[in-house]
Design an enzyme around this catalytic site. Sequence first.
Site, PDB file in Angstrom:
ATOM      1  N   CYS A  50      15.914 -16.297 -41.061  1.00 19.49           N
ATOM      2  CA  CYS A  50      14.637 -16.929 -41.393  1.00 19.49           C
ATOM      3  C   CYS A  50      14.160 -16.553 -42.787  1.00 19.49           C
ATOM      4  O   CYS A  50      13.353 -17.260 -43.388  1.00 19.49           O
ATOM      5  CB  CYS A  50      13.576 -16.559 -40.356  1.00 19.49           C
ATOM      6  SG  CYS A  50      13.286 -14.783 -40.212  1.00 19.49           S
ATOM      7  N   ASN A  51      14.668 -15.445 -43.317  1.00 15.75           N
ATOM      8  CA  ASN A  51      14.200 -14.980 -44.617  1.00 15.75           C
ATOM      9  C   ASN A  51      15.208 -15.154 -45.753  1.00 15.75           C
ATOM     10  O   ASN A  51      14.887 -14.888 -46.905  1.00 15.75           O
ATOM     11  CB  ASN A  51      13.809 -13.496 -44.545  1.00 15.75           C
ATOM     12  CG  ASN A  51      12.438 -13.307 -43.957  1.00 15.75           C
ATOM     13  OD1 ASN A  51      11.555 -14.131 -44.154  1.00 15.75           O
ATOM     14  ND2 ASN A  51      12.254 -12.229 -43.209  1.00 15.75           N
ATOM     15  N   SER A 194      11.418 -13.715 -29.960  1.00 11.03           N
ATOM     16  CA  SER A 194      10.347 -13.879 -28.982  1.00 11.03           C
ATOM     17  C   SER A 194      10.288 -12.679 -28.044  1.00 11.03           C
ATOM     18  O   SER A 194       9.205 -12.184 -27.703  1.00 11.03           O
ATOM     19  CB  SER A 194      10.561 -15.158 -28.171  1.00 11.03           C
ATOM     20  OG  SER A 194      10.527 -16.288 -29.006  1.00 11.03           O
TER      21      SER A 194
END
Length: 462
Positions: A50-51, A194
């Site tokens: 995600c980064n 999550s």
Amino acid sequence: MHIIVVGLNYRTAPVEVRERFTFAEQDLPAALQQLKQTKSILEGVIVATCNRTELYAVVDRHHLCGHYIRSFMEKWFALPRQQFTNHLYMYEDDQAIEHLFRVASGLDSMVIGETQILGQVKEAFLTAQKEKATGTLFNMLFKQAITMAKRAHSETSIGEAAVSVSYAAVELGKRIFGNFAKKTVMIIGAGKMSELTGKHLSSNGAERVIVANRTLERAVELADKLGGTPCTMEEAIARLHEADVVISSTGASKYVLLREQVAAAMQRRKSRPLFMIDIAMPRDLDPAIAAVDNVFLYNIDDLEGIVGSNLEQRRRESLKIETMIAIELESFRSWYKTLGVIPLIRALQTKAETIHSETMDSLEKKLPGLDEHEMKVIRKLTKSIVNQMMSDPILRIKEMAGEKHAGEAMDMFVKLFALEQSIEDGRETAQAASKPSQVKEPQAAAESASVQMPAGIAAATP
């Protein structure tokens, strides 16, 4: 050959740019196949989180390697390079190797020292290896980086302070509510992120947890771990008004919550604030949600710097890891330098084995009266003499491979032992074995070119 990395990350590109350069897990095999078939690329690994999105490659051309990788990105993502070139960085040779070590150990992460990236780098390497996109260099380099990163976390206390993207999300929530007592948390998505976020929220006092997922079975599985209630995405939208905190982390390609859906839920909350954080890439939550009254929407970029109190301790520990990286970089250099002498050593050993075998055949013919035991003893002793005679020359040429005049030393080694024909025979055998394949094989390419030294590594030779 040269080792390079081309990529973009949270420092060089905002979330709205990064989300356009993500690789879906199911697309990675095809992407790796296309990458390794790109001109001049011998080996390749894609690290996509995600980064960051980073393409690691072993290339045979120094000046055009960046161009070829940008061309791959342009084709794969169907975007003109003018839209992303300014966000890219490129490191070569020593800098690329050091960058990989820093990434794997968490020193280049948004939250310094986090461990999730280590698993992501390992998975990226294993996927590339499965797709036969790696060869001699990357098989060694990535294994070394993964091993070093594990050691960095076990031998320092960089991971003791609880800091991660998921933990940062919890800390951000505390700034809104103070604590999570009597709060209902809705987690959208049932993946690893999550689960980590849910565990942090539960340990920080969340009263009720609702787990929503497109597949109900996955929601049930995570809800059981967290002591929560599972539901489908459709049910989650209908129950959105119950939540005080919404954390979303799915792999969806489109928004899972839209502005009008949140606005409808807020009408039933009677002005009670709703804290929403989107830690997915691409984003799960419609950015327009931020305009809804009493909704506090944050995305993954907003998490940077949230847990500064623990980061200072991690920065101190990172200095120890920097020292480890310097040692590992030197170790990789030393290993790489020995690649050039491997064909020479193999040629010497092959020649010695041939001479020994021919001598034993001659001895058996001249002394036919020797029994099997006597021949075995003679064979063992003469083999030991041969190995001892080769031991010092092999050790010395390995040492000299790292010195300034390594090329001259290797030439002299070949001439002293008359290995020209043996080396040529080995080269012809390798070429013949590789002829049936029309696609570049990274392993063969790396080994056949291993006598060449990447410029960045060679420059560091004393």
